[in-house]
Design an enzyme around this catalytic site. Structure first.
Site, PDB file in Angstrom:
ATOM      1  N   ALA A  66       0.857  -1.111  -0.011  1.00 17.38           N
ATOM      2  CA  ALA A  66      -0.071  -0.204  -0.008  1.00 17.38           C
ATOM      3  C   ALA A  66       0.838   1.458   0.062  1.00 17.38           C
ATOM      4  CB  ALA A  66      -0.959   0.015   1.400  1.00 17.38           C
ATOM      5  N   GLY A 111       0.366  -5.200   0.998  1.00 11.44           N
ATOM      6  CA  GLY A 111      -0.706  -5.261   0.007  1.00 11.44           C
ATOM      7  C   GLY A 111      -0.646  -5.735  -1.211  1.00 11.44           C
ATOM      8  N   GLU A 114      -0.558  -9.417  -0.664  1.00 13.09           N
ATOM      9  CA  GLU A 114      -2.106  -9.887  -0.227  1.00 13.09           C
ATOM     10  C   GLU A 114      -2.944  -9.656  -1.341  1.00 13.09           C
ATOM     11  OE1 GLU A 114      -2.019  -6.880   2.970  1.00 13.09           O
ATOM     12  OE2 GLU A 114      -3.049  -8.229   4.154  1.00 13.09           O
ATOM     13  N   GLU A 134       4.541  -5.317   7.116  1.00 11.95           N
ATOM     14  CA  GLU A 134       3.845  -4.208   8.121  1.00 11.95           C
ATOM     15  C   GLU A 134       4.058  -4.036   9.279  1.00 11.95           C
ATOM     16  OE1 GLU A 134       2.571  -6.257   5.652  1.00 11.95           O
ATOM     17  OE2 GLU A 134       0.687  -5.359   4.744  1.00 11.95           O
TER      18      GLU A 134
HETATM   19  N1  DAK Z   1       4.513   3.153  -0.780  1.00 12.35           N
HETATM   20  C1  DAK Z   1       4.967   4.403  -1.349  1.00 12.35           C
HETATM   21  N2  DAK Z   1       6.226   4.506  -2.079  1.00 12.35           N
HETATM   22  C2  DAK Z   1       6.985   3.446  -1.760  1.00 12.35           C
HETATM   23  C3  DAK Z   1       6.592   2.050  -1.399  1.00 12.35           C
HETATM   24  C4  DAK Z   1       5.462   2.034  -0.867  1.00 12.35           C
HETATM   25  N3  DAK Z   1       4.963   0.952  -0.168  1.00 12.35           N
HETATM   26  N4  DAK Z   1       7.614   1.353  -1.843  1.00 12.35           N
HETATM   27  C5  DAK Z   1       8.766   1.942  -2.333  1.00 12.35           C
HETATM   28  N5  DAK Z   1       8.056   3.190  -2.611  1.00 12.35           N
HETATM   29  C6  DAK Z   1       9.048   4.303  -3.470  1.00 12.35           C
HETATM   30  C7  DAK Z   1      10.185   4.794  -2.484  1.00 12.35           C
HETATM   31  O1  DAK Z   1       9.765   5.558  -1.624  1.00 12.35           O
HETATM   32  C8  DAK Z   1      10.985   5.405  -3.502  1.00 12.35           C
HETATM   33  O2  DAK Z   1      10.560   6.678  -3.689  1.00 12.35           O
HETATM   34  P1  DAK Z   1      11.545   7.805  -4.186  1.00 12.35           P
HETATM   35  O3  DAK Z   1      12.361   7.831  -2.941  1.00 12.35           O
HETATM   36  O4  DAK Z   1      12.223   7.596  -5.427  1.00 12.35           O
HETATM   37  O5  DAK Z   1      10.628   8.907  -4.215  1.00 12.35           O
HETATM   38  C9  DAK Z   1      10.585   4.527  -5.000  1.00 12.35           C
HETATM   39  O6  DAK Z   1       9.459   3.937  -4.495  1.00 12.35           O
HETATM   40  C10 DAK Z   1      11.779   3.582  -5.058  1.00 12.35           C
HETATM   41  O7  DAK Z   1      12.004   2.773  -3.806  1.00 12.35           O
HETATM   42  P2  DAK Z   1      13.571   2.429  -3.130  1.00 12.35           P
HETATM   43  O8  DAK Z   1      14.311   3.804  -3.591  1.00 12.35           O
HETATM   44  O9  DAK Z   1      13.283   2.166  -1.643  1.00 12.35           O
HETATM   45  O10 DAK Z   1      13.785   1.066  -3.845  1.00 12.35           O
HETATM   46  P3  DAK Z   1      14.957   0.083  -3.320  1.00 12.35           P
HETATM   47  O11 DAK Z   1      15.126  -0.860  -4.511  1.00 12.35           O
HETATM   48  O12 DAK Z   1      15.990   0.758  -2.717  1.00 12.35           O
HETATM   49  O13 DAK Z   1      13.958  -0.731  -2.230  1.00 12.35           O
HETATM   50  C11 DAK Z   1      11.868  -1.912  -1.378  1.00 12.35           C
HETATM   51  C12 DAK Z   1      12.885  -1.449  -2.807  1.00 12.35           C
HETATM   52  C13 DAK Z   1      10.796  -2.578  -1.843  1.00 12.35           C
HETATM   53  C14 DAK Z   1      12.678  -2.929  -0.556  1.00 12.35           C
HETATM   54  C15 DAK Z   1      11.643  -0.727  -0.575  1.00 12.35           C
HETATM   55  O14 DAK Z   1      11.054   0.484  -1.552  1.00 12.35           O
HETATM   56  C16 DAK Z   1      10.563  -0.721   0.533  1.00 12.35           C
HETATM   57  O15 DAK Z   1      11.121  -1.382   1.435  1.00 12.35           O
HETATM   58  N6  DAK Z   1       9.573  -0.389   0.311  1.00 12.35           N
HETATM   59  C17 DAK Z   1       8.189  -0.423   1.059  1.00 12.35           C
HETATM   60  C18 DAK Z   1       7.989  -1.725   1.218  1.00 12.35           C
HETATM   61  C19 DAK Z   1       6.928  -1.947   2.401  1.00 12.35           C
HETATM   62  O16 DAK Z   1       7.032  -1.654   3.713  1.00 12.35           O
HETATM   63  N7  DAK Z   1       5.778  -2.597   1.810  1.00 12.35           N
HETATM   64  C20 DAK Z   1       4.604  -2.545   2.788  1.00 12.35           C
HETATM   65  C21 DAK Z   1       3.578  -1.357   2.669  1.00 12.35           C
HETATM   66  S1  DAK Z   1       2.450  -1.236   4.140  1.00 12.35           S
HETATM   67  C22 DAK Z   1      -4.875  -1.768   5.476  1.00 12.35           C
HETATM   68  C23 DAK Z   1      -4.664  -2.938   4.674  1.00 12.35           C
HETATM   69  C24 DAK Z   1      -3.467  -3.251   3.953  1.00 12.35           C
HETATM   70  C25 DAK Z   1      -2.321  -2.269   4.135  1.00 12.35           C
HETATM   71  C26 DAK Z   1      -2.521  -1.026   4.900  1.00 12.35           C
HETATM   72  C27 DAK Z   1      -3.827  -0.970   5.444  1.00 12.35           C
HETATM   73  N8  DAK Z   1      -6.137  -1.370   6.117  1.00 12.35           N
HETATM   74  C28 DAK Z   1      -6.856  -2.377   6.419  1.00 12.35           C
HETATM   75  C29 DAK Z   1      -6.370  -0.056   6.325  1.00 12.35           C
HETATM   76  C30 DAK Z   1      -1.136  -2.650   3.658  1.00 12.35           C
HETATM   77  C31 DAK Z   1       0.147  -1.964   4.202  1.00 12.35           C
HETATM   78  C32 DAK Z   1       1.108  -2.129   3.239  1.00 12.35           C
HETATM   79  O17 DAK Z   1       1.264  -2.851   2.194  1.00 12.35           O
END
Ligand code: DAK
Length: 260
Positions: A66, A111, A114, A134
């Site tokens: 997400a 997400g 998921e 998460e």
């Molecule tokens: N959201 C927003 N931006 C993201 C992102 C994300 N999930 N993942 C990556 N990006 C962005 C980065 O911020 C970066 O943006 P800039 O800095 O260039 O502006 C760009 O994509 C490239 O990413 P990186 O520079 O970080 O690339 P790397 O190769 O160094 O790293 C990575 C890749 C995938 C390991 C890293 O980007 C990362 O850790 N990303 C976050 C992964 C993450 O934590 N995903 C889970 C998100 S939480 C809900 C239900 C479900 C959910 C929420 C609520 N409710 C019931 C309300 C779900 C939650 C989630 O999914």
């Protein structure tokens, strides 16, 4: 309809839905989920579409989760809307009358995993990384991850992935039964299309009824599940395709299914 964060291509009875925000690794924001719902309605209604493939644009990610930027400052009311939107979108994928195959071509995190788990099955590229990180953000999987993942791989294994937040590689995902098959990245989409074409040649109503029967019976006891199978199976006798499929076999020709 024109989409901003999504691309749809159709060929040979297959619709390829591509999440298209590569700059943020295809992170899911509200707008993308809304567009995805619209696209799912579109492919549901299109008679020429028999199988759907869900994938991400670019070489790096399926969906990296997400959109954290959008999620960070949500009010509780916005969080509820987001949550409902996510759940209804994933429910639409799971209950689409056509098979949906996830082509996981890179990161499938949070997400992102998921949404892949809501698809009927997953094929992954060798470089794919999957996980539910998460808890590292102070939340926990909320788009069905605490429900679909344990059902797929067992409670203990799912808890390990959820509690650690660690990402696993494609081979590990294959070993756990998350990914059905793993391919070199450059072959992934073609291999998914091969399977999609094979499915698209079969009776569409039969495939749809099989999906409905598996889904409806999955959380029930065997007897209740069999009751659903009996009724759904008997309903296939009300279709043109059943007569065509069996007739074609006996006449030693290729069946021409109509999806009715
Ligand atoms: N959201 C927003 N931006 C993201 C992102 C994300 N999930 N993942 C990556 N990006 C962005 C980065 O911020 C970066 O943006 P800039 O800095 O260039 O502006 C760009 O994509 C490239 O990413 P990186 O520079 O970080 O690339 P790397 O190769 O160094 O790293 C990575 C890749 C995938 C390991 C890293 O980007 C990362 O850790 N990303 C976050 C992964 C993450 O934590 N995903 C889970 C998100 S939480 C809900 C239900 C479900 C959910 C929420 C609520 N409710 C019931 C309300 C779900 C939650 C989630 O999914």
């Amino acid at each position: 309809m024109a989409y901003k964060n999504l691309m749809i291509e159709t060929e040979e009875g297959i619709a390829i839905l591509k999440i298209n925000r590569p700059k943020v690794l295809n992170a899911l924001n509200v707008e993308t989920l809304e567009e995805l719902q619209q696209a799912l309605k579109e492919v549901e209604e299109r008679k020429d579409v028999r199988v759907v493939i869900l994938t991400g644009e670019g070489e790096k990610a399926f969906v990296a989760g997400a959109d954290i930027v959008e999620m960070k400052d949500m009010t509780p009311a916005e969080a509820i809307n987001f949550s409902r939107l996510g759940h209804t979108t994933l429910g639409m994928i799971e209950n689409l009358s056509k098979p949906v195959i996830a082509a996981v071509n890179g990161y499938a995190l949070g997400g992102g995993l998921e949404i892949a788990l809501a698809c009927d099955f997953i094929y992954a590229s060798e470089g794919a990384k999957m996980g539910v990180p998460e808890v590292t953000l102070g939340i926990f999987p909320g788009f069905g991850g605490t429900q679909r993942l344990p059902r797929l791989i067992g409670k203990g294994r799912a808890k390990e992935l959820i509690f650690t937040g660690e990402a696993i590689d494609a081979q590990t995902a294959y070993g756990l039964g998350i990914a059905n098959k793993v391919f070199p990245s450059e072959n992934l989409l073609e291999e998914v299309k091969k399977t999609a074409r094979r499915i698209a040649r079969n009776g569409p109503v039969a495939v749809s009824m099989a999906k409905e029967s598996v889904n409806a019976g999955y959380d029930l006891g065997t007897e209740e599940g069999e009751a659903i199978e009996i009724t759904t199976w008997a309903n296939s006798y009300a279709t043109y395709d059943q007569k065509e499929g069996m007739g074609a076999f006996l006449e030693k020709r290729k069946a021409q299914f109509k999806g009715e």
